[in-house]
Design a protein around this motif. Structure first.
Motif, PDB file in Angstrom:
ATOM      1  N   SER A   1      -7.875   7.772   1.785  1.00  0.00           N
ATOM      2  CA  SER A   1      -7.842   6.964   0.564  1.00  0.00           C
ATOM      3  C   SER A   1      -7.946   5.488   0.895  1.00  0.00           C
ATOM      4  O   SER A   1      -8.020   5.102   2.061  1.00  0.00           O
ATOM      5  CB  SER A   1      -6.589   7.267  -0.256  1.00  0.00           C
ATOM      6  OG  SER A   1      -5.484   6.588   0.261  1.00  0.00           O
TER       7      SER A   1
ATOM      8  N   VAL B   1       0.830  -1.208   0.000  1.00  0.00           N
ATOM      9  CA  VAL B   1       0.000   0.000   0.000  1.00  0.00           C
ATOM     10  C   VAL B   1       0.866   1.260   0.000  1.00  0.00           C
ATOM     11  O   VAL B   1       0.590   2.214  -0.733  1.00  0.00           O
ATOM     12  CB  VAL B   1      -0.950  -0.006   1.222  1.00  0.00           C
ATOM     13  CG1 VAL B   1      -1.708   1.308   1.332  1.00  0.00           C
ATOM     14  CG2 VAL B   1      -1.933  -1.157   1.120  1.00  0.00           C
ATOM     15  N   MET B   2       1.922   1.247   0.800  1.00  0.00           N
ATOM     16  CA  MET B   2       2.798   2.429   0.859  1.00  0.00           C
ATOM     17  C   MET B   2       3.530   2.629  -0.458  1.00  0.00           C
ATOM     18  O   MET B   2       3.732   3.749  -0.910  1.00  0.00           O
ATOM     19  CB  MET B   2       3.833   2.271   1.980  1.00  0.00           C
ATOM     20  CG  MET B   2       3.222   2.231   3.365  1.00  0.00           C
ATOM     21  SD  MET B   2       2.450   3.810   3.782  1.00  0.00           S
ATOM     22  CE  MET B   2       3.507   4.335   5.101  1.00  0.00           C
TER      23      MET B   2
ATOM     24  N   TYR C   1       1.152   4.128  -2.777  1.00  0.00           N
ATOM     25  CA  TYR C   1       0.880   5.510  -2.393  1.00  0.00           C
ATOM     26  C   TYR C   1       2.015   6.427  -2.849  1.00  0.00           C
ATOM     27  O   TYR C   1       1.779   7.445  -3.485  1.00  0.00           O
ATOM     28  CB  TYR C   1       0.695   5.606  -0.871  1.00  0.00           C
ATOM     29  CG  TYR C   1       0.449   7.010  -0.390  1.00  0.00           C
ATOM     30  CD1 TYR C   1       1.484   7.765   0.161  1.00  0.00           C
ATOM     31  CD2 TYR C   1      -0.816   7.596  -0.496  1.00  0.00           C
ATOM     32  CE1 TYR C   1       1.268   9.060   0.601  1.00  0.00           C
ATOM     33  CE2 TYR C   1      -1.036   8.891  -0.061  1.00  0.00           C
ATOM     34  CZ  TYR C   1       0.011   9.626   0.489  1.00  0.00           C
ATOM     35  OH  TYR C   1      -0.202  10.908   0.917  1.00  0.00           O
ATOM     36  N   PHE C   2       3.251   6.049  -2.517  1.00  0.00           N
ATOM     37  CA  PHE C   2       4.371   6.942  -2.847  1.00  0.00           C
ATOM     38  C   PHE C   2       4.680   6.950  -4.332  1.00  0.00           C
ATOM     39  O   PHE C   2       5.187   7.942  -4.854  1.00  0.00           O
ATOM     40  CB  PHE C   2       5.626   6.566  -2.042  1.00  0.00           C
ATOM     41  CG  PHE C   2       5.522   6.921  -0.594  1.00  0.00           C
ATOM     42  CD1 PHE C   2       5.532   5.954   0.384  1.00  0.00           C
ATOM     43  CD2 PHE C   2       5.389   8.255  -0.200  1.00  0.00           C
ATOM     44  CE1 PHE C   2       5.417   6.294   1.730  1.00  0.00           C
ATOM     45  CE2 PHE C   2       5.272   8.606   1.137  1.00  0.00           C
ATOM     46  CZ  PHE C   2       5.283   7.619   2.107  1.00  0.00           C
TER      47      PHE C   2
ATOM     48  N   LEU D   1      -3.690   2.655   7.714  1.00  0.00           N
ATOM     49  CA  LEU D   1      -2.371   3.263   7.843  1.00  0.00           C
ATOM     50  C   LEU D   1      -2.513   4.769   8.001  1.00  0.00           C
ATOM     51  O   LEU D   1      -3.412   5.373   7.429  1.00  0.00           O
ATOM     52  CB  LEU D   1      -1.533   2.974   6.591  1.00  0.00           C
ATOM     53  CG  LEU D   1      -1.375   1.504   6.211  1.00  0.00           C
ATOM     54  CD1 LEU D   1      -0.573   1.382   4.926  1.00  0.00           C
ATOM     55  CD2 LEU D   1      -0.709   0.737   7.328  1.00  0.00           C
TER      56      LEU D   1
ATOM     57  N   ILE E   1      -5.096   5.813   5.222  1.00  0.00           N
ATOM     58  CA  ILE E   1      -5.247   4.907   4.084  1.00  0.00           C
ATOM     59  C   ILE E   1      -5.764   3.566   4.595  1.00  0.00           C
ATOM     60  O   ILE E   1      -5.143   2.957   5.479  1.00  0.00           O
ATOM     61  CB  ILE E   1      -3.894   4.626   3.388  1.00  0.00           C
ATOM     62  CG1 ILE E   1      -3.170   5.934   3.078  1.00  0.00           C
ATOM     63  CG2 ILE E   1      -4.114   3.826   2.106  1.00  0.00           C
ATOM     64  CD1 ILE E   1      -1.801   5.717   2.449  1.00  0.00           C
TER      65      ILE E   1
ATOM     66  N   THR F   1      -6.421  -0.411   4.200  1.00  0.00           N
ATOM     67  CA  THR F   1      -5.915  -1.540   3.415  1.00  0.00           C
ATOM     68  C   THR F   1      -6.928  -2.669   3.395  1.00  0.00           C
ATOM     69  O   THR F   1      -6.650  -3.773   2.949  1.00  0.00           O
ATOM     70  CB  THR F   1      -4.616  -2.091   4.023  1.00  0.00           C
ATOM     71  OG1 THR F   1      -4.918  -2.677   5.286  1.00  0.00           O
ATOM     72  CG2 THR F   1      -3.576  -1.023   4.206  1.00  0.00           C
TER      73      THR F   1
ATOM     74  N   LEU G   1      -0.392   8.488   7.854  1.00  0.00           N
ATOM     75  CA  LEU G   1       0.817   9.221   7.479  1.00  0.00           C
ATOM     76  C   LEU G   1       0.743  10.623   8.044  1.00  0.00           C
ATOM     77  O   LEU G   1      -0.308  11.268   7.989  1.00  0.00           O
ATOM     78  CB  LEU G   1       0.952   9.312   5.954  1.00  0.00           C
ATOM     79  CG  LEU G   1       1.136   8.007   5.202  1.00  0.00           C
ATOM     80  CD1 LEU G   1       1.140   8.255   3.703  1.00  0.00           C
ATOM     81  CD2 LEU G   1       2.428   7.351   5.589  1.00  0.00           C
TER      82      LEU G   1
END
Lengths: 396, 114
Positions: B15, A238-239, A242-243, B81, B108, B110, B83
């Motif tokens: 998201s 997922v990260m 995202y990035f 998650l 976010i 998942t 951030l």
């Protein structure tokens, strides 16, 4: 300094990346606890998957490989990374996107739009195969018919066969799917909780070749399937997406809230909160259990033949998908659900004795059962009245 | 501006399906109180943390199904998650991170198929 634009102007560099030391870290890896900056994270993520592919000898040069693509986070990242690694390390693979349209309005139709965008963004050809075309039933049709209790069973069996059929149409050697470490840990838990030893034995394998069959009648073809993300954590997928600003579709299947896997997933996440190595520990246990189940397995391997209806590999007269379809087409929603031997026997008996007028004649056809078993067998048929007018297998 | 009136401008982003709980808004520019009461005393206050932000968001912005956002111990539900200004909240102290004006917090989910 390259990382400076990521931080607010007044802040000094804090949390420097453990690897390059020069840029602010943006991720703490669940696997190792390392703090990594964006570029180092990308590098580590991609390289570990490359190592998984190489160490497990997943591919040969020139292989045609279908990427099971749903438009979701795992398959989108899988398509992106497969293409990236194929180019970077010259795997020499012919990549194709293979998507299954189960016919779920408001879920699959939207995610297929995402796959089409992926096709254009990553420049990989796409084939879409639909349940409606293959089986005559979309999942919407199926759920209308049988309700929401066993629909995931239908979908799973149909999708497995649909992927194989799509792969055959594309003439591929190999299918890759985006199953990640979290998924596999969940599956190990589920199989333990349900006592499903054959599945437990197979579910941690990174490659499944599968001319084998488990005791509940799931058949597979000779096309190799593998999971390059077996050791990749969902959080990192997922990260990464995202990035990298990758385009993916993210809604829960509208029919899934009752799925058993949901319970395993919640449990796993709670376990992880207490013990961060839970996922890799469970996979490790799963691999050890697999060896143990294999050693103890005393059931004989069934002989493989072909389904008399559709020709798919099967050890029974009807493959699992055809058995399920039979149930749908005849309004017998339990057909193919749970232990199938009894039901198959009963079904064949019912077909032999067409023109039945009472439950007594039916249960006497299942001669070996005890009285209690006969009662149980009879209750599997939703509407006894239908039996009398039911056409035989030949007339369908 | 007295302590109890101070607010912070926080940009919230959703998201991975989280936006569905917030009327499909992917971004919300929120004005969050800068100070929250301590648990034990309504008069003493502490600087707003992410823990406060989560409960404040649930009370003020969430349109439905709080259990899909909030998990145990006032944190986010497992599988979501977070951030903080483009970095994993695990690097910033998670729930105890103290909010600053113009922070960007991303949630976010998942929890969906892959």
């Amino acid at each position: 300094m390259p990382g400076a634009t990521d931080t607010k102007p007044t802040k000094p560099l804090k949390n420097p990346c453990n690897l390059c030391q020069s840029v602010r870290a943006i991720l703490k890896r669940p696997k190792t606890g390392q703090q990594l900056c964006k570029e180092c994270f990308f590098h580590v993520f991609e390289t570990e998957i490359h190592n998984t592919i190489v160490d497990n000898k997943l591919f040969n040069k020139g292989d045609r490989v279908a990427i099971g693509a749903s438009g979701g986070k795992d398959s989108t990242v899988l398509a992106y990374v497969m293409k990236l690694l194929n180019d970077r390390y010259s795997y020499g693979l012919d990549l194709i996107l293979l998507s299954i349209d189960e016919g779920i309005t408001g879920y699959r139709d939207d995610s297929l739009e995402t796959v089409k965008r992926n096709r254009d963004q990553y420049q990989i050809p796409l084939l879409i195969v639909s349940y409606k075309d293959l089986y005559g039933w979309s999942m919407d049709d199926i759920v209308k018919e049988i309700g929401r209790k066993n629909n995931c069973t239908f979908c799973g069996v149909f999708r497995r066969q649909a992927l194989d059929r799509g792969a055959i149409m594309l003439n591929v050697d190999h299918i890759v799917t985006g199953h990640n470490a979290d998924d596999i840990a969940e599956t190990v838990l589920m199989n333990i909780l349900r006592g499903d030893l054959p599945r437990l034995q197979r579910c941690t394998s990174i490659i499944t070749n599968d001319t084998s069959e488990d005791s509940s009648g799931i058949e597979t073809s000779k096309i190799l399937r593998s999971k390059p993300f077996k050791y990749t954590y969902e959080k990192e997928i997922v990260m990464y997406a995202y990035f990298k600003k990758l385009d993916y579709f993210s809604t829960e299947c509208i029919y899934s809230p009752n799925a058993y896997r949901g319970h395993a997933r919640v449990f796993l996440k709670d376990l992880e909160a207490v013990r961060r190595t839970a996922i890799v520990d469970i996979i490790h246990s799963g691999e050890a259990l697999s060896a143990s189940v294999q050693a103890n397995e005393s059931t004989k391997l069934p002989t493989m033949a072909n389904c008399t209806r559709c020709g798919y590999i099967s050890s029974n007269e009807l493959c699992k998908a055809c058995l399920l379809l039979e149930g749908l087409n005849k309004g017998l929603p339990q057909l193919g659900i749970g232990h199938t031997t009894k039901i198959r026997r009963m079904h064949e008996a019912a077909n032999l004795a067409s023109g039945l007028s009472s439950p007594v004649s039916l249960s006497s056809a299942v001669a070996d059962g005890s009285a209690e078993e006969k009662v149980k067998v009879v209750t599997h048929i939703k509407d006894l009245g239908q039996l009398e007018t039911m056409p035989t297998l030949d007339s369908v | 501006m007295s302590q109890s009136d101070a607010t912070l401008r926080i940009e919230l982003q959703f998201s991975g399906g989280m936006e569905l709980l917030f009327d499909n808004q992917k971004t919300i520019h929120a004005k969050v109180p800068a100070f929250f009461p301590l648990d034990t005393s309504a008069e003493d206050k502490h600087a707003a943390t992410i823990r406060d932000l989560i409960s404040w968001t649930a009370s003020n912005l969430l349109k439905e199904r709080p259990e899909l956002f909030i998990g145990t111990d006032g944190s986010v539900r497992s599988g979501i998650l977070v951030l903080v200004n483009g970095a994993d909240w695990e690097l910033e102290g998670e729930l105890e991170y103290e909010l600053e004006d113009r922070d960007e917090i991303v949630f976010i989910s998942t929890l969906h198929g892959g």
